[in-house]
Design a protein around this motif. Structure first.
Motif, short mmCIF file in Angstrom:
data_model
loop_
_atom_site.label_atom_id
_atom_site.label_comp_id
_atom_site.label_asym_id
_atom_site.label_seq_id
_atom_site.Cartn_x
_atom_site.Cartn_y
_atom_site.Cartn_z
N GLN A 176 0.87 -1.19 0.00
CA GLN A 176 0.00 0.00 0.00
C GLN A 176 0.90 1.22 0.00
O GLN A 176 1.74 1.39 0.89
CB GLN A 176 -0.97 0.00 1.18
N LEU A 177 0.76 2.05 -1.00
CA LEU A 177 1.60 3.24 -1.13
C LEU A 177 1.26 4.26 -0.06
O LEU A 177 0.11 4.40 0.34
CB LEU A 177 1.37 3.90 -2.49
N THR A 178 2.27 5.01 0.36
CA THR A 178 2.02 6.24 1.14
C THR A 178 1.72 7.35 0.13
O THR A 178 2.05 7.24 -1.06
CB THR A 178 3.26 6.64 1.96
N GLN A 224 4.84 8.52 -1.58
CA GLN A 224 5.30 7.61 -2.65
C GLN A 224 4.49 7.78 -3.92
O GLN A 224 5.03 7.78 -5.03
CB GLN A 224 5.23 6.15 -2.17
N ALA A 225 3.17 7.89 -3.76
CA ALA A 225 2.31 8.07 -4.93
C ALA A 225 2.64 9.38 -5.64
O ALA A 225 2.74 9.44 -6.87
CB ALA A 225 0.84 8.04 -4.51
N PHE A 267 5.95 8.86 -7.47
CA PHE A 267 5.81 7.98 -8.63
C PHE A 267 5.16 8.70 -9.80
O PHE A 267 5.54 8.52 -10.95
CB PHE A 267 5.00 6.73 -8.25
N CYS A 295 -3.34 10.62 -7.10
CA CYS A 295 -2.52 10.19 -5.96
C CYS A 295 -3.40 9.66 -4.84
O CYS A 295 -3.08 8.63 -4.23
CB CYS A 295 -1.63 11.32 -5.49
N VAL A 338 -3.51 5.53 -3.26
CA VAL A 338 -3.24 5.13 -1.87
C VAL A 338 -4.49 4.59 -1.17
O VAL A 338 -4.43 4.22 -0.01
CB VAL A 338 -2.66 6.30 -1.03
N TYR A 394 12.33 1.81 -8.96
CA TYR A 394 11.67 2.48 -7.84
C TYR A 394 11.08 1.46 -6.86
O TYR A 394 11.06 1.68 -5.66
CB TYR A 394 10.58 3.43 -8.37
N PHE A 395 10.61 0.34 -7.36
CA PHE A 395 9.89 -0.63 -6.52
C PHE A 395 10.64 -1.92 -6.23
O PHE A 395 10.29 -2.64 -5.30
CB PHE A 395 8.54 -0.99 -7.16
#
Ligand code: CMP
Length: 139
Positions: A40-42, A45-46, A49, A63, A67, A130-131
């Protein structure tokens, strides 16, 4: 040539328990999932990205959507994987997507469009890095 691309099963799809169906469409289309994780992105992070879209009117909505639920990030490998994946996904807006594509079959709207895929070799390399760490890609 054998290529790698980056893919995200988006929140609208994970929420509806469609991860397996979407992975099957990618595999049936000739791509191999060589790395995958559910995260789960913060918000930070979104935002990072999608920073290329920071000036677009839909950036905040995008964004917040990304999330809102877990996502599944993936690295896909195959012949011309970047283009192949874009064909399997279909057009960004499901209203414009071809029959049989992931977005035509599963997406809800332009924003809630079930899947992301890299658009070019440079972005694919950046998004993968990135991931994922190099050792996590098992081709
Ligand atoms: P994706 O390939 O993940 O890259 C950027 C995303 O922005 C895109 O998929 C769409 O889901 C989303 N997007 C593009 N245009 C709009 C828009 N007008 N409103 C909301 N979201 C959009």
């Amino acid at each position: 040539a054998l290529e790698r691309t980056f893919s995200i099963v988006k929140p609208d799809a994970t929420k509806r328990n469609l991860t397996g169906k979407i992975c099957a469409m990618l595999e049936d289309g000739g791509l191999r999932i060589i790395a995958q994780k559910r995260i789960q992105l913060t918000l930070a992070q979104a935002q990072e990205f999608y920073s290329v879209h920071a000036e677009r009117p839909f950036y905040d909505e995008l964004c917040e959507f990304m999330v809102s639920e877990p996502i599944v990030v993936q690295v896909l490998e195959g012949e011309n994987a970047i283009l192949r994946n874009r064909e399997i996904m279909g057009a960004t807006n499901p209203a414009d997507a071809e029959e049989g594509t992931i977005r035509k079959t599963h997406a809800l709207s332009l924003g809630e469009n079930s899947i992301h895929g890299s658009d070019a070799p440079e972005t694919a390399a950046e998004e993968i890095a990135y991931f994922f760490a190099g050792l996590e890609l098992v081709g």
